[in-house]
Motif scaffolding. Sequence first.
Motif, PDB file in Angstrom:
ATOM      1  N   LEU A 207      45.637  58.826  42.841  1.00 20.75           N
ATOM      2  CA  LEU A 207      45.963  60.143  43.400  1.00 20.75           C
ATOM      3  C   LEU A 207      45.158  61.242  42.710  1.00 20.75           C
ATOM      4  CD1 LEU A 207      49.855  59.819  43.715  1.00 20.75           C
ATOM      5  CD2 LEU A 207      48.216  59.991  45.596  1.00 20.75           C
ATOM      6  N   TYR A 208      45.049  61.134  41.388  1.00 20.91           N
ATOM      7  CA  TYR A 208      44.289  62.127  40.629  1.00 20.91           C
ATOM      8  C   TYR A 208      42.817  62.101  41.029  1.00 20.91           C
ATOM      9  CZ  TYR A 208      42.602  64.935  36.726  1.00 20.91           C
ATOM     10  OH  TYR A 208      42.018  65.923  35.972  1.00 20.91           O
ATOM     11  N   GLU A 226      47.785  64.194  33.862  1.00 19.36           N
ATOM     12  CA  GLU A 226      46.519  64.276  33.134  1.00 19.36           C
ATOM     13  C   GLU A 226      46.765  64.587  31.655  1.00 19.36           C
ATOM     14  OE1 GLU A 226      42.304  66.757  33.427  1.00 19.36           O
ATOM     15  OE2 GLU A 226      44.191  67.707  34.008  1.00 19.36           O
ATOM     16  N   TYR A 227      47.715  65.496  31.404  1.00 17.45           N
ATOM     17  CA  TYR A 227      48.036  65.885  30.027  1.00 17.45           C
ATOM     18  C   TYR A 227      48.477  64.670  29.213  1.00 17.45           C
ATOM     19  CZ  TYR A 227      50.709  67.884  26.148  1.00 17.45           C
ATOM     20  OH  TYR A 227      51.200  68.179  24.897  1.00 17.45           O
ATOM     21  N   GLY A 235      53.952  59.955  22.092  1.00 15.59           N
ATOM     22  CA  GLY A 235      55.158  60.768  21.943  1.00 15.59           C
ATOM     23  C   GLY A 235      56.113  60.707  23.125  1.00 15.59           C
ATOM     24  N   VAL A 236      55.756  59.962  24.172  1.00 18.29           N
ATOM     25  CA  VAL A 236      56.646  59.832  25.333  1.00 18.29           C
ATOM     26  C   VAL A 236      57.713  58.789  25.024  1.00 18.29           C
ATOM     27  CG1 VAL A 236      56.808  59.205  27.763  1.00 18.29           C
ATOM     28  CG2 VAL A 236      54.823  60.482  26.948  1.00 18.29           C
ATOM     29  N   GLU A 237      58.971  59.202  25.018  1.00 13.43           N
ATOM     30  CA  GLU A 237      60.063  58.294  24.663  1.00 13.43           C
ATOM     31  C   GLU A 237      60.368  57.282  25.767  1.00 13.43           C
ATOM     32  OE1 GLU A 237      63.506  60.425  23.433  1.00 13.43           O
ATOM     33  OE2 GLU A 237      62.506  61.404  21.742  1.00 13.43           O
ATOM     34  N   ASN A 238      60.328  57.725  27.007  1.00 14.32           N
ATOM     35  CA  ASN A 238      60.637  56.831  28.125  1.00 14.32           C
ATOM     36  C   ASN A 238      59.499  56.932  29.133  1.00 14.32           C
ATOM     37  OD1 ASN A 238      61.666  55.517  30.441  1.00 14.32           O
ATOM     38  ND2 ASN A 238      63.766  56.009  29.873  1.00 14.32           N
ATOM     39  N   LEU A 239      58.495  56.072  28.957  1.00 14.44           N
ATOM     40  CA  LEU A 239      57.308  56.120  29.806  1.00 14.44           C
ATOM     41  C   LEU A 239      57.654  55.813  31.256  1.00 14.44           C
ATOM     42  CD1 LEU A 239      54.282  56.428  30.186  1.00 14.44           C
ATOM     43  CD2 LEU A 239      54.003  54.038  29.458  1.00 14.44           C
ATOM     44  N   MET A 250      57.193  65.068  41.207  1.00 14.30           N
ATOM     45  CA  MET A 250      57.989  65.992  40.405  1.00 14.30           C
ATOM     46  C   MET A 250      57.367  66.151  39.028  1.00 14.30           C
ATOM     47  SD  MET A 250      60.386  66.794  42.446  1.00 14.30           S
ATOM     48  CE  MET A 250      61.457  67.624  41.266  1.00 14.30           C
ATOM     49  N   THR A 251      57.741  67.240  38.346  1.00 15.41           N
ATOM     50  CA  THR A 251      57.307  67.458  36.969  1.00 15.41           C
ATOM     51  C   THR A 251      58.524  67.485  36.065  1.00 15.41           C
ATOM     52  OG1 THR A 251      57.397  69.866  37.205  1.00 15.41           O
ATOM     53  CG2 THR A 251      55.293  68.786  37.687  1.00 15.41           C
ATOM     54  N   ARG A 252      58.318  67.175  34.796  1.00 12.76           N
ATOM     55  CA  ARG A 252      59.446  67.143  33.855  1.00 12.76           C
ATOM     56  C   ARG A 252      59.571  68.444  33.077  1.00 12.76           C
ATOM     57  NH1 ARG A 252      60.395  61.874  30.390  1.00 12.76           N
ATOM     58  NH2 ARG A 252      58.717  62.771  29.190  1.00 12.76           N
ATOM     59  N   TYR A 253      58.484  69.192  32.911  1.00 11.99           N
ATOM     60  CA  TYR A 253      58.572  70.402  32.107  1.00 11.99           C
ATOM     61  C   TYR A 253      59.048  71.563  32.976  1.00 11.99           C
ATOM     62  CZ  TYR A 253      53.972  71.314  34.204  1.00 11.99           C
ATOM     63  OH  TYR A 253      52.926  71.501  35.085  1.00 11.99           O
TER      64      TYR A 253
END
Length: 268
Positions: A207-208, A226-227, A235-239, A250-253
Motif C-alpha cells: 500500500l505504501y 513508515e515511522y 519499542g512496539v509492545e504489541n506489534l 486507522m492510526t493509534r496516535y
Amino acid sequence: MDKKLPFKDYTVLNNNLVQSLGCSDAYRAYVLALTTDKKTLETDTTIEQLATFVGESSSNYIKGSRNKSFNDKLKATNEVTIIPFKANGRDRNKYVFNQPPSGGYIRISRKFYDDWNHLSEKALLGFILKLFSVAEPHSLFVIKNMRQLEKLIHMGHATIRKYMKQLELLGLLQPIENGWELKIEGLIIDQPGQKAIRELINLLDRLYASHEDRKELMPAYLKEYEYYRNRNFEGVENLGNLLVTLSCGMTRYPKKEKKQAPSDIIIL
C-alpha cells in the motif's frame, strides 16, 4: 450473578450461525452456547432454563402463527444439531454446536452476558454479535459499507442504522473515518500469529509503495506505518495490534490539538 449457573468463561459461535439468525435469536444462541461442554460443545439446557437465563418469557421460543420456533431456526442454520431424548419420562433435547471453522468464528466471554443481559432489548445485544462477526480479523473495526452489511448480516438498512444509533448513545459503538469501532468488553480478539504479522507487513508495504509510485498524498495510517517501519518497530509492545489497526486504515496516535497562533491571542 449466581456462580452456580452452568456458564463457561467464554464461548465460540460460528459466524454463519450468528449472521443467519435474527438479532434476538443470535443472542439467545450465545447464551445457550455458554452452557455447552468446552470440548464437545453439547448442552441439554431446556428452553425454560434458557429463557430464564436470558430473562424473558419462554413463549418467545415457541412456534407461532407467523414465526418458527427457536429450535427450528437453529436447525435451519445447519450449525446446531438437535437430538431428542427422554429423561425421567420427559421429552428433552440435546443441542450440539458445530466445531468452529478456521477464521469463521467469534469468541465472546461471559462478561458480555454479565454486563449487558439486563438490557430489555435483547435484539440490540444480538446486533452487537452480528457486527463482531463481520469485523476485520483480529480487531473490533467494522469497515464494511452499508450494502455489504445488509448482505452479510441479513438485515435492512433502516434497522441497521437504528441499532447503530442506539449503540452509539450507549457508548458501545464509535464512528471512525471508514467505518465503526465496537467499544465493548467481552468480545475476545484473537491475536495474529507470526505468519499473519508477516502478511500484514507485506500488505502495508504494498500500500505504501503504491501511494509513493503514484505520487499520491500519503494517508495518516501509512505515515505512521513508515515511522515504525523505519525504526524496525522498536519499542512496539504489541506489534500485531499495531499492524491490524494500521491495515484497517486507522492510526493509534491521537490528533494533535491545533495551537493558537500568537496573533490570535488577545492581551487585555
